[in-house]
Design an enzyme around this catalytic site. Structure first.
Site, PDB file in Angstrom:
ATOM      1  N   ARG A   1      15.266  -2.059  -9.221  1.00 28.49           N
ATOM      2  CA  ARG A   1      15.591  -3.195  -8.358  1.00 28.49           C
ATOM      3  C   ARG A   1      14.322  -3.972  -7.996  1.00 28.49           C
ATOM      4  NH1 ARG A   1      14.344  -5.720  -3.572  1.00 28.49           N
ATOM      5  NH2 ARG A   1      13.939  -3.647  -2.703  1.00 28.49           N
ATOM      6  N   ASP A   2      13.527  -3.445  -7.082  1.00 32.84           N
ATOM      7  CA  ASP A   2      12.330  -4.159  -6.631  1.00 32.84           C
ATOM      8  C   ASP A   2      11.336  -4.345  -7.770  1.00 32.84           C
ATOM      9  OD1 ASP A   2      10.265  -5.291  -5.205  1.00 32.84           O
ATOM     10  OD2 ASP A   2      10.246  -3.797  -3.627  1.00 32.84           O
TER      11      ASP A   2
ATOM     12  N   HIS B   1       3.394  -2.500  -0.893  1.00 35.90           N
ATOM     13  CA  HIS B   1       2.957  -3.248  -2.059  1.00 35.90           C
ATOM     14  C   HIS B   1       1.435  -3.160  -2.139  1.00 35.90           C
ATOM     15  CE1 HIS B   1       6.750  -5.421  -3.316  1.00 35.90           C
ATOM     16  NE2 HIS B   1       7.108  -4.756  -2.235  1.00 35.90           N
TER      17      HIS B   1
ATOM     18  N   CYS C   1       8.722  -9.860  -4.453  1.00 35.10           N
ATOM     19  CA  CYS C   1       9.872 -10.477  -3.810  1.00 35.10           C
ATOM     20  C   CYS C   1       9.921 -11.959  -4.159  1.00 35.10           C
ATOM     21  CB  CYS C   1       9.786 -10.306  -2.283  1.00 35.10           C
ATOM     22  SG  CYS C   1      11.100 -11.144  -1.383  1.00 35.10           S
TER      23      CYS C   1
ATOM     24  N   ASN D   1       4.641  -2.999  -6.309  1.00 35.41           N
ATOM     25  CA  ASN D   1       4.744  -1.832  -5.444  1.00 35.41           C
ATOM     26  C   ASN D   1       3.668  -0.815  -5.790  1.00 35.41           C
ATOM     27  OD1 ASN D   1       7.595  -1.986  -4.016  1.00 35.41           O
ATOM     28  ND2 ASN D   1       7.910  -2.653  -6.120  1.00 35.41           N
TER      29      ASN D   1
END
Length: 314
Positions: A18-19, A213, A244, A253
């Site tokens: 996801r991220d 992050h 993001c 991340n």
């Protein structure tokens, strides 16, 4: 200072599907996302943020959320997390029948909350509480992340008291945990230790998860500081991918392989297979057609497996 002063084990949450992917311009196929998830499971990861249920026009990379869920391996020992921003997203996630846990997002500032999910900061707290309740009603679990806990791309510094108050309000909904996110990578270890300790005091027995992050190179130091202050769960992304779409300057991340290497070398168990993570890094680099940021993915672990073999045969 020795590892005995800290917890002996940390739970890792894998966020690369996801991220890790949401801000990448190159489309990633559903098949490759499922392969990434399968590799994460094979590496020992047992909580995985598999997708987000958001407007596909806003985040095109997540347009196949339902298709990803359809292809998830049947595993009783793995918790699949779906990120949702509102009741509509929660309904979509629940309807798949494959999501085990809803992840809500509250944002510490109004300007970022409006950019990220079209509501005020206070509105995002109420939405998070509603999502946690919807999860429980559906027989799932729910948790919430407080984004921009350590700084906002639009409003700058964020007062610790604001984040503590948000955490206390979200705690009223009885989430399984509350996460503090350094969305744009501006945190430092002293700030992290202070805020984690204050939130921990405010929310009692609810576990604290952290999400860092590595935009300015402080990610691993912040993980260590957070664990020392009482965080027990750490988000990370294989290869160090991440960002993001609504936070200018947000970079990758902390990398799963980097965090696992650091903690295991310090005597803190993650339960992960470092060599399998490094191999997945190499595979994912091929999918993305670029070298990934993770340092251990480049340098390898230590001691190397071959060195173990040499010692055993010497």
């Amino acid at each position: 200072m020795t590892a005995e002063m800290y917890t002996s084990a940390v739970e890792m949450v894998e966020v690369s599907p996801r991220d890790g992917l949401q801000n990448e311009k190159q489309p990633v196929s559903t098949a490759d996302k499922l392969e990434l998830i399968a590799r994460a499971i094979a590496s020992g990861l047992r909580r995985i943020e598999v997708t987000s249920f958001v407007n596909p026009r806003a985040v095109p990379q997540m347009a196949d959320a339902e298709a990803v869920c359809d292809g998830l391996p049947e595993r009783d020992d793995v918790t699949y997390i779906g990120l949702v921003m509102n009741a509509r997203g929660a309904d979509r996630a629940i309807a798949t029948g494959r999501i085990d846990q809803l992840g809500a997002v509250a944002v510490a500032t109004d300007r970022f909350a409006m950019a990220n999910q079209g509501q005020t900061s206070d509105g995002s707290v109420e939405a998070s509480k509603q999502i946690i309740s919807l999860a429980r009603f559906a027989g799932l679990t729910g948790q919430a992340t407080i984004a921009a806990s350590f700084g906002c791309p639009f409003e700058g510094e964020v007062a610790e008291d604001r984040v503590v108050a948000m955490a206390a309000a979200i705690a009223e909904a009885d989430p399984v945990e509350i996460a503090l996110a350094d969305t744009i990578g501006v945190g430092n270890p002293a700030h992290v230790a202070s805020l984690v300790a204050k939130v921990r005091a405010a929310i009692g027995s609810i576990p604290i998860r952290v999400h860092f992050h590595n935009t300015r190179g402080t990610g691993l130091a912040n993980v260590w500081a957070a664990i020392g202050a009482g965080a027990t769960v750490v988000d990370a992304s294989i290869g160090g991918l991440g960002g993001c779409p609504f936070a200018p300057g947000a970079a990758g991340n902390v990398a799963t392989e980097d965090v696992s290497y650091m903690l295991e070398r310090a005597g803190i168990t993650t339960g992960l297979d470092l060599e399998a993570l490094i191999e997945t890094n190499r595979w994912l680099a091929g999918v993305m057609d670029k070298q990934l940021p993770a340092m251990v993915g480049k340098a390898g672990g230590f001691p190397r497996p071959a060195e173990h073999e040499e010692k055993e045969t010497a």
